[in-house]
Design a protein around this motif. Structure first.
Motif, PDB file in Angstrom:
ATOM      1  N   ARG A  94       0.826  -1.216   0.000  1.00 31.52           N
ATOM      2  CA  ARG A  94       0.000   0.000   0.000  1.00 31.52           C
ATOM      3  C   ARG A  94       0.856   1.260   0.000  1.00 31.52           C
ATOM      4  NH1 ARG A  94      -3.747  -3.385   2.872  1.00 31.52           N
ATOM      5  NH2 ARG A  94      -2.635  -3.159   4.857  1.00 31.52           N
ATOM      6  N   VAL A  95       2.058   1.164   0.546  1.00 30.99           N
ATOM      7  CA  VAL A  95       2.969   2.309   0.561  1.00 30.99           C
ATOM      8  C   VAL A  95       3.658   2.474  -0.793  1.00 30.99           C
ATOM      9  CG1 VAL A  95       5.108   3.217   1.569  1.00 30.99           C
ATOM     10  CG2 VAL A  95       3.366   2.182   3.043  1.00 30.99           C
ATOM     11  N   ARG A  96       4.123   1.348  -1.344  1.00 30.22           N
ATOM     12  CA  ARG A  96       4.821   1.384  -2.632  1.00 30.22           C
ATOM     13  C   ARG A  96       3.871   1.794  -3.746  1.00 30.22           C
ATOM     14  NH1 ARG A  96       6.114  -4.320  -2.064  1.00 30.22           N
ATOM     15  NH2 ARG A  96       7.742  -4.571  -0.489  1.00 30.22           N
ATOM     16  N   GLY A  97       4.323   2.689  -4.583  1.00 26.66           N
ATOM     17  CA  GLY A  97       3.512   3.120  -5.710  1.00 26.66           C
ATOM     18  C   GLY A  97       2.475   4.152  -5.349  1.00 26.66           C
ATOM     19  N   ASP A  98       2.199   4.297  -4.060  1.00 25.73           N
ATOM     20  CA  ASP A  98       1.227   5.282  -3.609  1.00 25.73           C
ATOM     21  C   ASP A  98       1.959   6.437  -2.928  1.00 25.73           C
ATOM     22  OD1 ASP A  98      -0.962   6.677  -2.817  1.00 25.73           O
ATOM     23  OD2 ASP A  98      -1.673   5.228  -1.355  1.00 25.73           O
ATOM     24  N   ARG A  99       2.567   6.156  -1.762  1.00 22.20           N
ATOM     25  CA  ARG A  99       3.297   7.208  -1.052  1.00 22.20           C
ATOM     26  C   ARG A  99       4.752   7.303  -1.499  1.00 22.20           C
ATOM     27  NH1 ARG A  99       2.705   6.365   5.112  1.00 22.20           N
ATOM     28  NH2 ARG A  99       3.549   8.494   5.092  1.00 22.20           N
ATOM     29  N   HIS A 128      -4.068   1.340  -6.446  1.00 18.05           N
ATOM     30  CA  HIS A 128      -3.974   2.092  -5.195  1.00 18.05           C
ATOM     31  C   HIS A 128      -5.201   2.957  -4.931  1.00 18.05           C
ATOM     32  CE1 HIS A 128       0.220   0.970  -4.534  1.00 18.05           C
ATOM     33  NE2 HIS A 128       0.395   1.146  -5.823  1.00 18.05           N
ATOM     34  N   ARG A 129      -6.178   2.902  -5.824  1.00 17.41           N
ATOM     35  CA  ARG A 129      -7.404   3.678  -5.643  1.00 17.41           C
ATOM     36  C   ARG A 129      -8.600   2.775  -5.879  1.00 17.41           C
ATOM     37  NH1 ARG A 129      -3.836   6.289  -4.094  1.00 17.41           N
ATOM     38  NH2 ARG A 129      -3.345   8.488  -4.444  1.00 17.41           N
ATOM     39  N   ALA A 175       5.338   9.569 -15.536  1.00 15.59           N
ATOM     40  CA  ALA A 175       3.893   9.830 -15.458  1.00 15.59           C
ATOM     41  C   ALA A 175       3.195   8.771 -14.630  1.00 15.59           C
ATOM     42  CB  ALA A 175       3.304   9.870 -16.872  1.00 15.59           C
ATOM     43  N   MET A 176       3.560   7.504 -14.818  1.00 16.62           N
ATOM     44  CA  MET A 176       2.961   6.410 -14.052  1.00 16.62           C
ATOM     45  C   MET A 176       3.267   6.572 -12.566  1.00 16.62           C
ATOM     46  SD  MET A 176       3.524   2.290 -14.529  1.00 16.62           S
ATOM     47  CE  MET A 176       3.240   2.429 -16.287  1.00 16.62           C
ATOM     48  N   ALA A 177       4.534   6.921 -12.277  1.00 17.72           N
ATOM     49  CA  ALA A 177       4.931   7.086 -10.877  1.00 17.72           C
ATOM     50  C   ALA A 177       4.180   8.231 -10.212  1.00 17.72           C
ATOM     51  CB  ALA A 177       6.434   7.323 -10.790  1.00 17.72           C
ATOM     52  N   LEU A 178       3.902   9.293 -10.977  1.00 15.97           N
ATOM     53  CA  LEU A 178       3.277  10.481 -10.399  1.00 15.97           C
ATOM     54  C   LEU A 178       1.759  10.412 -10.376  1.00 15.97           C
ATOM     55  CD1 LEU A 178       5.467  13.274 -12.040  1.00 15.97           C
ATOM     56  CD2 LEU A 178       5.573  12.453  -9.690  1.00 15.97           C
ATOM     57  N   SER A 179       1.180   9.400 -11.012  1.00 17.27           N
ATOM     58  CA  SER A 179      -0.279   9.363 -11.131  1.00 17.27           C
ATOM     59  C   SER A 179      -0.969   9.296  -9.768  1.00 17.27           C
ATOM     60  CB  SER A 179      -0.703   8.165 -11.992  1.00 17.27           C
ATOM     61  OG  SER A 179      -0.341   6.937 -11.374  1.00 17.27           O
ATOM     62  N   THR A 180      -0.298   8.707  -8.771  1.00 21.91           N
ATOM     63  CA  THR A 180      -0.899   8.596  -7.434  1.00 21.91           C
ATOM     64  C   THR A 180      -0.472   9.730  -6.508  1.00 21.91           C
ATOM     65  OG1 THR A 180       0.918   7.149  -6.743  1.00 21.91           O
ATOM     66  CG2 THR A 180      -1.078   6.085  -7.574  1.00 21.91           C
ATOM     67  N   GLU A 181       0.245  10.708  -7.055  1.00 24.28           N
ATOM     68  CA  GLU A 181       0.718  11.860  -6.290  1.00 24.28           C
ATOM     69  C   GLU A 181       1.516  11.425  -5.049  1.00 24.28           C
ATOM     70  OE1 GLU A 181      -2.707  14.235  -5.500  1.00 24.28           O
ATOM     71  OE2 GLU A 181      -2.917  14.852  -7.602  1.00 24.28           O
ATOM     72  N   PRO A 182       2.633  10.721  -5.246  1.00 22.26           N
ATOM     73  CA  PRO A 182       3.423  10.218  -4.114  1.00 22.26           C
ATOM     74  C   PRO A 182       4.113  11.343  -3.354  1.00 22.26           C
ATOM     75  CG  PRO A 182       4.632   9.920  -6.148  1.00 22.26           C
ATOM     76  CD  PRO A 182       3.260  10.397  -6.537  1.00 22.26           C
ATOM     77  N   GLU A 183       4.458  11.048  -2.116  1.00 23.15           N
ATOM     78  CA  GLU A 183       5.217  12.002  -1.311  1.00 23.15           C
ATOM     79  C   GLU A 183       6.705  11.947  -1.640  1.00 23.15           C
ATOM     80  OE1 GLU A 183       3.987  11.762   2.995  1.00 23.15           O
ATOM     81  OE2 GLU A 183       2.752  10.146   2.180  1.00 23.15           O
TER      82      GLU A 183
END
Length: 298
Positions: A94-99, A128-129, A175-183
């Motif tokens: 849940r952390v990977r790819g999201d945060r 992640h959504r 773009a893929m990495a940023l799609s979930t708006e990670p920290e």
């Protein structure tokens, strides 16, 4: 020691303490990374530099909890105070790819050639959504491609990886990495396979994303010239150990460790003396100036 001087430790985006990655070998335990400390403030940029085998990429994998199964990870990795070491695999997913998101150096092998880039961004986002519809995910995919300056993104979202250049494929991965708006975004050698012009474009893009979104950046590279462009602080690694750390200006103007000095010496400089070049006609031989002569006879 830390790589930043502002903000309390509790406010750090990423805080790594005594990180060690150990492999069991026939000759005994081998530390690929040993007793590493890192700090990154929100919105900051940290460069981790070293040769192949220095432990920098293993560090990035260990932060994500993606080190090989044969390796043992110890120490502490905290994201905004939340401990990741010891976290269950389900929670880590849940952390990977999201945060925390990661961009690898070879986008061609990271993208599935059988699916369109849009579908791959959509699936990464929907993972992640939960509950997001495919139509909503498609809108996110198009917006993500627009964010990384891929023109006509509503059409290109239907294209396959082979229909993009190397630089464009790397933009798709970002773009893929940023799609979930990670920290936090970890970029592992993101410009290695690209020519210098495209490298500059990707670095400018990472810098732009950092400014606009406030995403923290960890940049893994062997090239000091690359980290000088977009990072605030540098950690220099050799044989799994940090040998020097400091602000970019400090590292470049006053390196303390011989290994750091050697890395800097390897960076081409525009003011280097390269000697005099003599014009040689096509097809002619280069004759040393001190070559013996035969008095001009044919």
């Amino acid at each position: 020691m830390t790589t930043t001087t502002t903000g309390a430790a509790s406010a750090a985006l990423l805080q790594v303490r005594d990180l060690t990655v150990t492999f069991a070998t026939p000759r005994g335990p081998l530390d690929a990374v040993r007793s590493l400390d890192l700090d990154l403030e929100p919105g900051g940029a940290l460069g981790i530099v070293g040769e192949s085998g220095s432990g920098k990429s293993m560090t990035s994998l260990a932060i994500m909890g993606l080190q090989p199964r044969a390796a043992r990870r110890t120490g502490s990795v905290k994201l905004r105070g939340q401990e990741l070491v010891g976290m269950s695999e389900a929670d880590l997913r849940r952390v990977r790819g999201d945060r925390i998101a990661m961009v690898f150096q070879d986008p061609l092998s990271s993208l599935n050639p059988y699916y369109t880039v849009g579908l791959q961004i959509e699936e990464a986002y929907r993972a992640h959504r939960p509950g997001v519809t495919r139509r909503e995910a498609r809108t996110v995919a198009i917006a993500a491609l627009e964010r990384v300056h891929i023109r006509d993104s509503a059409r290109r979202v239907h294209h396959y990886p082979h229909q993009f250049s190397g630089g464009m494929r790397q933009r798709v991965m970002i773009a893929m990495a940023l799609s979930t708006e990670p920290e936090l975004l970890i970029a592992d050698e993101p410009t290695t396979a690209l020519d210098v012009t495209v490298q500059a474009q990707i670095l400018d893009l990472l810098q732009e994303i950092r400014r606009e979104t406030g995403t923290g950046l960890v940049l893994i590279t062997h090239d000091l010239a690359v980290v000088s462009e977009i990072t605030d602080h540098i950690v220099v690694m050799k044989d799994g150990v940090c040998v020097e750390r400091g602000a970019v200006e400090q590292i470049f103007t006053s390196p303390q460790h011989p290994y750091t000095q050697a890395l800097l010496d390897a960076v081409p400089r525009i003011d280097d003396e390269i000697g005099e070049l003599r014009a040689v006609a096509p097809g002619s031989a280069v004759v040393p100036e001190n070559a013996p002569t035969n008095g001009g006879a044919a």
